[in-house]
Write a protein that holds these residues in place. Structure first.
Motif, PDB file in Angstrom:
ATOM      1  N   THR A 201       0.830  -1.200   0.000  1.00 58.75           N
ATOM      2  CA  THR A 201       0.000   0.000   0.000  1.00 58.75           C
ATOM      3  C   THR A 201       0.868   1.255   0.000  1.00 58.75           C
ATOM      4  O   THR A 201       0.365   2.358  -0.207  1.00 58.75           O
ATOM      5  CB  THR A 201      -0.937   0.031   1.219  1.00 58.75           C
ATOM      6  OG1 THR A 201      -0.150  -0.081   2.413  1.00 58.75           O
ATOM      7  CG2 THR A 201      -1.942  -1.113   1.159  1.00 58.75           C
ATOM      8  N   ASP A 202       2.166   1.074   0.237  1.00 57.85           N
ATOM      9  CA  ASP A 202       3.101   2.190   0.138  1.00 57.85           C
ATOM     10  C   ASP A 202       4.502   1.623  -0.078  1.00 57.85           C
ATOM     11  O   ASP A 202       4.778   0.464   0.262  1.00 57.85           O
ATOM     12  CB  ASP A 202       3.081   3.045   1.406  1.00 57.85           C
ATOM     13  CG  ASP A 202       3.619   4.459   1.154  1.00 57.85           C
ATOM     14  OD1 ASP A 202       4.026   4.741  -0.002  1.00 57.85           O
ATOM     15  OD2 ASP A 202       3.650   5.253   2.098  1.00 57.85           O
ATOM     16  N   TYR A 203       5.373   2.428  -0.647  1.00 62.39           N
ATOM     17  CA  TYR A 203       6.763   2.017  -0.815  1.00 62.39           C
ATOM     18  C   TYR A 203       7.445   1.936   0.547  1.00 62.39           C
ATOM     19  O   TYR A 203       7.261   2.808   1.395  1.00 62.39           O
ATOM     20  CB  TYR A 203       7.517   3.015  -1.681  1.00 62.39           C
ATOM     21  CG  TYR A 203       7.078   3.051  -3.126  1.00 62.39           C
ATOM     22  CD1 TYR A 203       7.303   1.960  -3.966  1.00 62.39           C
ATOM     23  CD2 TYR A 203       6.459   4.182  -3.667  1.00 62.39           C
ATOM     24  CE1 TYR A 203       6.915   1.997  -5.302  1.00 62.39           C
ATOM     25  CE2 TYR A 203       6.075   4.220  -5.004  1.00 62.39           C
ATOM     26  CZ  TYR A 203       6.305   3.131  -5.819  1.00 62.39           C
ATOM     27  OH  TYR A 203       5.927   3.173  -7.129  1.00 62.39           O
ATOM     28  N   GLN A 204       8.247   0.885   0.734  1.00 59.39           N
ATOM     29  CA  GLN A 204       9.003   0.732   1.968  1.00 59.39           C
ATOM     30  C   GLN A 204      10.449   1.200   1.796  1.00 59.39           C
ATOM     31  O   GLN A 204      11.158   1.405   2.777  1.00 59.39           O
ATOM     32  CB  GLN A 204       8.983  -0.737   2.410  1.00 59.39           C
ATOM     33  CG  GLN A 204       7.584  -1.268   2.679  1.00 59.39           C
ATOM     34  CD  GLN A 204       6.838  -0.457   3.709  1.00 59.39           C
ATOM     35  OE1 GLN A 204       7.333  -0.266   4.824  1.00 59.39           O
ATOM     36  NE2 GLN A 204       5.653   0.030   3.362  1.00 59.39           N
ATOM     37  N   GLY A 205      10.887   1.351   0.559  1.00 64.29           N
ATOM     38  CA  GLY A 205      12.243   1.799   0.284  1.00 64.29           C
ATOM     39  C   GLY A 205      12.235   2.865  -0.788  1.00 64.29           C
ATOM     40  O   GLY A 205      11.171   3.331  -1.231  1.00 64.29           O
ATOM     41  N   THR A 206      13.416   3.234  -1.238  1.00 63.51           N
ATOM     42  CA  THR A 206      13.524   4.290  -2.246  1.00 63.51           C
ATOM     43  C   THR A 206      14.135   3.809  -3.553  1.00 63.51           C
ATOM     44  O   THR A 206      14.000   4.483  -4.567  1.00 63.51           O
ATOM     45  CB  THR A 206      14.382   5.458  -1.714  1.00 63.51           C
ATOM     46  OG1 THR A 206      15.695   4.972  -1.413  1.00 63.51           O
ATOM     47  CG2 THR A 206      13.758   6.065  -0.470  1.00 63.51           C
ATOM     48  N   THR A 207      14.794   2.639  -3.551  1.00 61.92           N
ATOM     49  CA  THR A 207      15.455   2.161  -4.758  1.00 61.92           C
ATOM     50  C   THR A 207      14.673   1.018  -5.398  1.00 61.92           C
ATOM     51  O   THR A 207      13.848   0.362  -4.757  1.00 61.92           O
ATOM     52  CB  THR A 207      16.881   1.669  -4.459  1.00 61.92           C
ATOM     53  OG1 THR A 207      16.813   0.441  -3.708  1.00 61.92           O
ATOM     54  CG2 THR A 207      17.672   2.709  -3.677  1.00 61.92           C
TER      55      THR A 207
END
Length: 441
Positions: free
Chosen positions: A420-426
């Motif tokens: 439901t949302d990104y947990q990281g950035t890459t």
């Protein structure tokens, strides 16, 4: 990774105007493949839905046959240029571009993808292909295409060189000490000095080691030699599978090859392509699909078929006749040729019917139905060890992607199958892939 903790991955395939061969003729579509606003809107839709990545395919030749003037594939953006622009209007979604090993040099590819990884703060991926279009050869000083076996031998060495160049610098090599005047530590530089059968490359790369360590390596080959290369080097594999059983067989085969290269199953994500048309009811979805099918000129469908079978000219064969017996191509897509020949035989299709049959999914599994029906099928493949995720192909952009993002993604999230949302950035973090260590330091 345990079954309970697995989450599927989603890629958004950004083909100019859409994946259906007649997409550019649909009234909802901007017919100019060089309209950046279409890509920008599609990228932002996919990112809002928390897709892992955008994916852009490529060819380095434009079709010039008699029917080419009726298609929208004569002009389109170069993938790395396009994704660099999209990096500036997105923040988290991965950016996977196709670049051929047959008509590039390793240094060029290494530099461009490392640059994209820096520009996007760690979101780049390279889809390594060997080129299946024979026409590409004549744009690069060759009369004929490189034979299949040689293309893969060259590709293996090409990948080794690119990876070595990506590891030219230690992660902490660049101290940039303004007071002392030292820009980088000499001990943090590795000179590749590669001398091989196809390439002699000294190095180092003139781009620092990228935020992900290396961009994610993606491949799409499903032939025997393609599978072996993927098992040895790939981190993501895109594939075309038409049934759950075939997808499970492919998945088990490819994952089963990893151990001999010292790799675990979690180090390779298999993402079959899936062509999706969504409707509030199954009837509505089929009506949507039929709108595209009605726009397919028989000659265009057959020309697409010939291209996918390995660049065969089928124009001399009757449209209402069967698919002719064709020799196994040595230069084209061997796995796709086998797949389409099987479809023609199993469904007893004429040439025109087969061309129309593949006009949307182009040999990929097609799902036409409600959000629940589509989610059911994706869940069955994911939980049945046929896929780690999917490369989502939609008939037209951006509307088809918006349908999937607004209707199917919430259903997958409700079932706990998708974030439901990104947990990281890459991109590596999205895919659950480790950042690779630099073997030279």
């Amino acid at each position: 990774m345990s079954d309970s903790s697995r989450q599927l991955s989603l890629g958004a395939f950004l083909m100019a105007t859409g994946h259906h061969v007649a997409a550019w003729r649909h009234p909802q579509v901007e017919p100019n493949p060089l309209d950046f606003s279409t890509y920008k809107r599609a990228a932002q839709i996919a990112e809002a839905a928390k897709f892992d990545a955008l994916f852009v395919a490529d060819s380095v030749a434009a079709p010039t046959d008699a029917i080419a003037s009726h298609t929208a594939r004569s002009v389109y953006f170069e993938p790395l240029t396009l994704l660099s622009a999209l990096a500036a209007v997105t923040e988290r979604i991965g950016l996977i571009a196709t670049a051929t090993t047959s008509y590039n040099e390793p240094y060029h590819v290494a530099r461009k993808f490392a640059s994209l990884d820096h520009l996007s703060a760690g979101r780049a991926g390279w889809n390594l292909v060997t080129s299946d279009a024979a026409a590409e050869a004549q744009n690069f000083g060759r009369e004929t295409h490189i034979p299949h076996a040689e293309r893969y031998a060259r590709a293996r060495e090409f990948q080794q060189v690119v990876q070595g160049l990506w590891d030219s610098w230690a992660d902490d090599a660049f101290v940039r000490d303004q007071q002392s005047g030292q820009f980088y530590r000499e001990q943090g530089l590795h000179l590749l000095d590669h001398q091989g059968d196809y390439f002699d490359v000294r190095g180092p790369l003139n781009v620092a080691r990228s935020p992900q360590g290396r961009p994610v390596l993606v491949q799409a080959g499903s032939s025997e030699v393609g599978r072996e290369l993927a098992a040895q080097t790939a981190e993501v594999v895109f594939t075309a599978q038409t049934s759950l059983a075939k997808a499970q067989t492919f998945y088990a085969d490819l994952k089963g090859r990893l151990a001999k290269y010292g790799r675990s199953e979690d180090e390779l994500k298999i993402m079959p392509g899936v062509f999706v048309v969504v409707g509030a009811s199954e009837a509505e979805a089929r009506e949507k699909f039929e709108q595209f099918q009605q726009l397919v000129e028989p000659e265009v469908g057959v020309a697409l078929l010939g291209r996918m079978l390995g660049n065969f000219d089928l124009s001399a064969y009757p449209l209402d006749g069967p698919l002719p017996d064709l020799p196994l191509t040595q230069d084209g897509q061997q796995s796709r040729q086998k797949l389409l020949t099987e479809i023609a035989g199993q469904e007893n299709l004429t040439l025109a019917q087969l061309g129309r049959r593949i006009a949307g999914g182009r040999g990929h599994h097609s799902l036409i139905g409600t959000p629940t029906q589509i989610a059911d099928e994706l869940q069955a493949w994911f939980e049945g060890r046929a896929a780690d995720g999917f490369n989502v192909l939609v008939p037209h952009l951006p509307a088809g992607l918006e349908d999937f993002a607004s209707q199917v993604v919430p259903e997958l999230q409700r079932r706990g199958l998708f974030r439901t949302d990104y947990q990281g950035t890459t991109l590596r973090e999205h895919l659950g892939l480790k950042r690779p260590a630099n073997p030279f330091f």
